[in-house]
Motif scaffolding. Structure first.
Motif, PDB file in Angstrom:
ATOM      1  N   ALA A 109       0.128 -13.815  14.531  1.00  0.00           N
ATOM      2  CA  ALA A 109       0.160 -13.596  15.981  1.00  0.00           C
ATOM      3  C   ALA A 109      -0.959 -14.383  16.672  1.00  0.00           C
ATOM      4  O   ALA A 109      -0.760 -14.937  17.759  1.00  0.00           O
ATOM      5  CB  ALA A 109       0.031 -12.107  16.281  1.00  0.00           C
ATOM      6  N   THR A 110      -2.123 -14.444  16.028  1.00  0.00           N
ATOM      7  CA  THR A 110      -3.258 -15.178  16.606  1.00  0.00           C
ATOM      8  C   THR A 110      -2.948 -16.669  16.691  1.00  0.00           C
ATOM      9  O   THR A 110      -3.198 -17.317  17.712  1.00  0.00           O
ATOM     10  CB  THR A 110      -4.523 -14.929  15.766  1.00  0.00           C
ATOM     11  OG1 THR A 110      -4.769 -13.519  15.735  1.00  0.00           O
ATOM     12  CG2 THR A 110      -5.735 -15.648  16.349  1.00  0.00           C
ATOM     13  N   VAL A 160      -1.814  -9.989  11.989  1.00  0.00           N
ATOM     14  CA  VAL A 160      -2.673 -10.445  13.093  1.00  0.00           C
ATOM     15  C   VAL A 160      -2.851 -11.958  13.015  1.00  0.00           C
ATOM     16  O   VAL A 160      -2.876 -12.640  14.045  1.00  0.00           O
ATOM     17  CB  VAL A 160      -4.037  -9.714  13.021  1.00  0.00           C
ATOM     18  CG1 VAL A 160      -5.085 -10.421  13.865  1.00  0.00           C
ATOM     19  CG2 VAL A 160      -3.880  -8.271  13.466  1.00  0.00           C
ATOM     20  N   PHE A 205       1.663  -5.736  19.080  1.00  0.00           N
ATOM     21  CA  PHE A 205       0.332  -6.355  19.119  1.00  0.00           C
ATOM     22  C   PHE A 205      -0.320  -6.147  20.480  1.00  0.00           C
ATOM     23  O   PHE A 205       0.343  -6.179  21.517  1.00  0.00           O
ATOM     24  CB  PHE A 205       0.440  -7.866  18.887  1.00  0.00           C
ATOM     25  CG  PHE A 205       0.845  -8.241  17.500  1.00  0.00           C
ATOM     26  CD1 PHE A 205      -0.089  -8.343  16.486  1.00  0.00           C
ATOM     27  CD2 PHE A 205       2.176  -8.494  17.197  1.00  0.00           C
ATOM     28  CE1 PHE A 205       0.286  -8.686  15.200  1.00  0.00           C
ATOM     29  CE2 PHE A 205       2.567  -8.838  15.915  1.00  0.00           C
ATOM     30  CZ  PHE A 205       1.615  -8.936  14.909  1.00  0.00           C
ATOM     31  N   ASP A 206      -1.631  -5.996  20.441  1.00  0.00           N
ATOM     32  CA  ASP A 206      -2.497  -6.000  21.622  1.00  0.00           C
ATOM     33  C   ASP A 206      -3.123  -7.391  21.660  1.00  0.00           C
ATOM     34  O   ASP A 206      -3.944  -7.729  20.811  1.00  0.00           O
ATOM     35  CB  ASP A 206      -3.529  -4.873  21.427  1.00  0.00           C
ATOM     36  CG  ASP A 206      -4.727  -4.910  22.365  1.00  0.00           C
ATOM     37  OD1 ASP A 206      -4.890  -5.864  23.144  1.00  0.00           O
ATOM     38  OD2 ASP A 206      -5.532  -3.956  22.271  1.00  0.00           O
ATOM     39  N   LEU A 207      -2.676  -8.210  22.612  1.00  0.00           N
ATOM     40  CA  LEU A 207      -3.226  -9.560  22.797  1.00  0.00           C
ATOM     41  C   LEU A 207      -4.188  -9.467  23.979  1.00  0.00           C
ATOM     42  O   LEU A 207      -3.765  -9.493  25.138  1.00  0.00           O
ATOM     43  CB  LEU A 207      -2.110 -10.570  23.103  1.00  0.00           C
ATOM     44  CG  LEU A 207      -0.889 -10.592  22.185  1.00  0.00           C
ATOM     45  CD1 LEU A 207       0.160 -11.570  22.715  1.00  0.00           C
ATOM     46  CD2 LEU A 207      -1.271 -10.953  20.752  1.00  0.00           C
ATOM     47  N   VAL A 254      -6.958 -10.276  18.976  1.00  0.00           N
ATOM     48  CA  VAL A 254      -5.596  -9.827  18.658  1.00  0.00           C
ATOM     49  C   VAL A 254      -5.723  -8.674  17.674  1.00  0.00           C
ATOM     50  O   VAL A 254      -6.505  -8.755  16.722  1.00  0.00           O
ATOM     51  CB  VAL A 254      -4.760 -10.966  18.023  1.00  0.00           C
ATOM     52  CG1 VAL A 254      -3.399 -10.454  17.567  1.00  0.00           C
ATOM     53  CG2 VAL A 254      -4.598 -12.130  18.999  1.00  0.00           C
ATOM     54  N   ARG A 255      -4.993  -7.608  17.923  1.00  0.00           N
ATOM     55  CA  ARG A 255      -4.965  -6.512  16.942  1.00  0.00           C
ATOM     56  C   ARG A 255      -3.563  -5.912  16.927  1.00  0.00           C
ATOM     57  O   ARG A 255      -2.788  -6.076  17.881  1.00  0.00           O
ATOM     58  CB  ARG A 255      -6.009  -5.435  17.255  1.00  0.00           C
ATOM     59  CG  ARG A 255      -5.661  -4.578  18.411  1.00  0.00           C
ATOM     60  CD  ARG A 255      -6.697  -3.501  18.735  1.00  0.00           C
ATOM     61  NE  ARG A 255      -6.150  -2.743  19.841  1.00  0.00           N
ATOM     62  CZ  ARG A 255      -5.506  -1.569  19.724  1.00  0.00           C
ATOM     63  NH1 ARG A 255      -5.424  -0.967  18.559  1.00  0.00           N
ATOM     64  NH2 ARG A 255      -4.961  -0.980  20.770  1.00  0.00           N
ATOM     65  N   ILE A 256      -3.251  -5.219  15.857  1.00  0.00           N
ATOM     66  CA  ILE A 256      -1.984  -4.496  15.779  1.00  0.00           C
ATOM     67  C   ILE A 256      -2.186  -3.141  16.433  1.00  0.00           C
ATOM     68  O   ILE A 256      -3.094  -2.384  16.062  1.00  0.00           O
ATOM     69  CB  ILE A 256      -1.502  -4.379  14.315  1.00  0.00           C
ATOM     70  CG1 ILE A 256      -1.040  -5.760  13.826  1.00  0.00           C
ATOM     71  CG2 ILE A 256      -0.363  -3.351  14.200  1.00  0.00           C
ATOM     72  CD1 ILE A 256      -0.625  -5.817  12.375  1.00  0.00           C
ATOM     73  N   TYR A 284       0.971  -7.082  25.790  1.00  0.00           N
ATOM     74  CA  TYR A 284       1.513  -6.498  24.568  1.00  0.00           C
ATOM     75  C   TYR A 284       2.641  -7.386  24.077  1.00  0.00           C
ATOM     76  O   TYR A 284       3.439  -7.892  24.877  1.00  0.00           O
ATOM     77  CB  TYR A 284       2.050  -5.088  24.814  1.00  0.00           C
ATOM     78  CG  TYR A 284       0.963  -4.068  24.959  1.00  0.00           C
ATOM     79  CD1 TYR A 284       0.122  -3.775  23.884  1.00  0.00           C
ATOM     80  CD2 TYR A 284       0.753  -3.402  26.162  1.00  0.00           C
ATOM     81  CE1 TYR A 284      -0.893  -2.833  24.014  1.00  0.00           C
ATOM     82  CE2 TYR A 284      -0.258  -2.466  26.284  1.00  0.00           C
ATOM     83  CZ  TYR A 284      -1.078  -2.187  25.209  1.00  0.00           C
ATOM     84  OH  TYR A 284      -2.086  -1.262  25.328  1.00  0.00           O
ATOM     85  N   THR A 300       6.629  -4.402  14.998  1.00  0.00           N
ATOM     86  CA  THR A 300       5.173  -4.448  15.126  1.00  0.00           C
ATOM     87  C   THR A 300       4.798  -4.709  16.580  1.00  0.00           C
ATOM     88  O   THR A 300       5.376  -5.584  17.223  1.00  0.00           O
ATOM     89  CB  THR A 300       4.571  -5.557  14.230  1.00  0.00           C
ATOM     90  OG1 THR A 300       5.006  -5.350  12.883  1.00  0.00           O
ATOM     91  CG2 THR A 300       3.048  -5.551  14.269  1.00  0.00           C
TER      92      THR A 300
END
Ligand SMILES: [Zn+2]
Length: 158
Positions: free
Chosen positions: A96-97, A93, A36-38, A19-21, A84, A34
């Motif tokens: 979200a994780t 992160v 996120f790239d999941l 997971v990253r922003i 996304y 925000t």
């Protein structure tokens, strides 16, 4: 032409799942958003079948909101290697994780009756669903665990 953040990411350097922003935006009234790239599977080495990512999309839409407030949208990437997620606020992160991990745990324990929007009138490609495939991929992703760093494996507990 606008430069797109996600196209400047080195897709060979990342180590999925992670997971990253992928970006933050601020609106005219100061509200932050925000993105996120999941990332579920390794880019250019694996891809989720459309039936699996499609059923994941339907279930994630329902479950993620149990674990993360102010979610605007979670949508599959065209390359079928992840999703996304766009949320209101300045988010981390870590949260979200936790949210996507709990969401995939719920997905693994779902039955077909839990999948919303699978009738012809409710979905743009209602024939292309596989809960079985979605669950098999989710189990693999959970076994590997989401890294909170895209470039080196780092779990929430590290
Ligand atoms: Zn659909």
């Amino acid at each position: 032409m606008a430069k797109v953040e996600s196209f400047s990411l080195d897709h060979d350097a990342v180590k999925a799942p992670y997971v990253r922003i992928a970006g933050q935006e601020q609106g005219p009234n100061g509200d932050k958003v925000t993105k996120f790239d999941l990332r579920f599977v390794q880019p250019n080495q694996a891809a989720l079948p459309t039936s699996a990512i499609h059923t994941m999309e339907h279930l994630i839409a329902a479950y993620i909101r149990d674990y993360m407030d102010n979610v605007i949208d979670v949508s599959p990437m065209g390359c079928r290697t992840g999703f996304y997620m766009i949320t209101w606020g300045d988010r981390t992160v870590e949260e979200a994780t936790k949210a996507i991990t709990k969401t995939l745990e719920d997905l693994v324990n779902s039955t077909w009756d839990d999948v919303q929007g699978t009738e012809r009138q409710e979905c743009g490609n209602y024939r292309d669903h596989s809960l079985w495939a979605a669950q098999e991929y989710a189990k693999e992703i959970l076994a590997q665990g989401f890294s909170i760093d895209p470039f080196e494996r780092k779990s929430l507990e590290d």
